[in-house]
Write a protein that holds these residues in place. Structure first.
Motif, PDB file in Angstrom:
ATOM      1  N   SER A   1       0.837  -1.188   0.000  1.00 48.72           N
ATOM      2  CA  SER A   1       0.000   0.000   0.000  1.00 48.72           C
ATOM      3  C   SER A   1       0.878   1.247   0.000  1.00 48.72           C
ATOM      4  O   SER A   1       1.955   1.254   0.589  1.00 48.72           O
TER       5      SER A   1
ATOM      6  N   SER B   1      -4.283   4.055   3.565  1.00 47.64           N
ATOM      7  CA  SER B   1      -3.338   3.920   2.463  1.00 47.64           C
ATOM      8  C   SER B   1      -4.035   3.373   1.225  1.00 47.64           C
ATOM      9  O   SER B   1      -5.087   2.744   1.310  1.00 47.64           O
ATOM     10  N   GLU B   2      -3.421   3.622   0.095  1.00 48.97           N
ATOM     11  CA  GLU B   2      -3.966   3.165  -1.189  1.00 48.97           C
ATOM     12  C   GLU B   2      -3.292   1.858  -1.569  1.00 48.97           C
ATOM     13  O   GLU B   2      -2.085   1.809  -1.800  1.00 48.97           O
ATOM     14  N   GLU B   3      -4.082   0.774  -1.624  1.00 47.69           N
ATOM     15  CA  GLU B   3      -3.495  -0.516  -1.955  1.00 47.69           C
ATOM     16  C   GLU B   3      -3.114  -0.538  -3.434  1.00 47.69           C
ATOM     17  O   GLU B   3      -3.916  -0.287  -4.314  1.00 47.69           O
TER      18      GLU B   3
END
Length: 232
Positions: free
Chosen positions: A78, A139-141
């Motif tokens: 992430s 968070s951005e995976e």
């Protein structure tokens, strides 16, 4: 009771923390650059089907390394901008340290850290675990962000537009067949659409003929796209 760690102790306990993870492993580090030792440990965790979450703020991985990382079925990465925290934990231990993941085993650097044991510091461990989970949630995976790609319409030499086609990444297409990304890539090798060269997947002529493409993202590195109507 929490224990102070100097440079060598931080490196030692971090390796032990990764090796001894039996249920989960969380690695939070602003900079992501994997040396051979870390790669060996992650391969072992993936083989044992241990849930591994890596959160980073800046990647210094090469495209082939990102492709390799994405092929580990139980390792999820992430991205979180403005990440400064450095925290490493399994189900029993937590290290909060000045050590970035890419500096692991670089004993020339002067590092300090604190080792928290769940058994003797349950409340402190719980606080660190909850904060780590919060960072993971915001968070951005990486795999999610690459799941679906719509190709832009292209123009022929006469200026007319070709029909827009939709292609999916290996991870997303594998989900349709209930396959992990690594299992899907193995299937594509079996079908002759990919081949292994020095441990790396490459498109074959057959793979290109069915519409397979190798793409390189400036942010995420190399990955494969496939027509969504391809059949296995």
């Amino acid at each position: 009771m929490a224990r102070f760690l100097n440079t060598s102790a931080t490196n030692y306990f971090l390796e032990e923390l990764i090796k001894n993870a039996k249920e989960r492993l969380v690695l939070i580090s602003p900079f992501l650059k994997l040396n051979d030792r870390i790669k060996e440990l992650l391969i072992d965790k993936d083989r044992l089907k241990i849930d591994v979450r890596i959160v980073y703020g800046k990647s210094e991985l090469q495209p082939e390394e990102i492709r390799w990382l994405n092929e580990l079925a139980y390792v999820r990465t992430s991205f979180r901008k403005n990440l400064h925290a450095k925290c490493y934990m399994n189900e029993e231990l937590c290290i909060i340290s000045s050590l970035n993941l890419y500096e692991f085993s670089q004993v020339n650097n002067n590092e300090m850290g604190v080792l928290i044991e769940r058994g003797s510091d349950a409340e402190l461990y719980k606080d660190a675990y909850e904060e780590a989970q919060r960072i993971i949630r915001i968070s951005e995976e990486v795999r999610i962000s690459l799941e679906r790609v719509n190709n832009d319409a292209e123009k022929d030499e006469d200026g007319s537009e070709e029909e827009k086609t939709t292609k999916l990444t290996s991870s997303k297409l594998g989900q349709r067949y209930k396959l992990k990304a690594a299992e899907f890539l193995d299937k594509m090798v079996e079908l002759g659409y990919l081949e292994l060269n020095s441990g790396k997947h490459q498109l074959t002529k057959k793979g290109v003929d069915v519409g397979g493409e190798l793409k390189v993202s400036p942010k995420f590195g190399a990955y494969f796209l496939w027509p969504e109507d391809i059949t296995l």
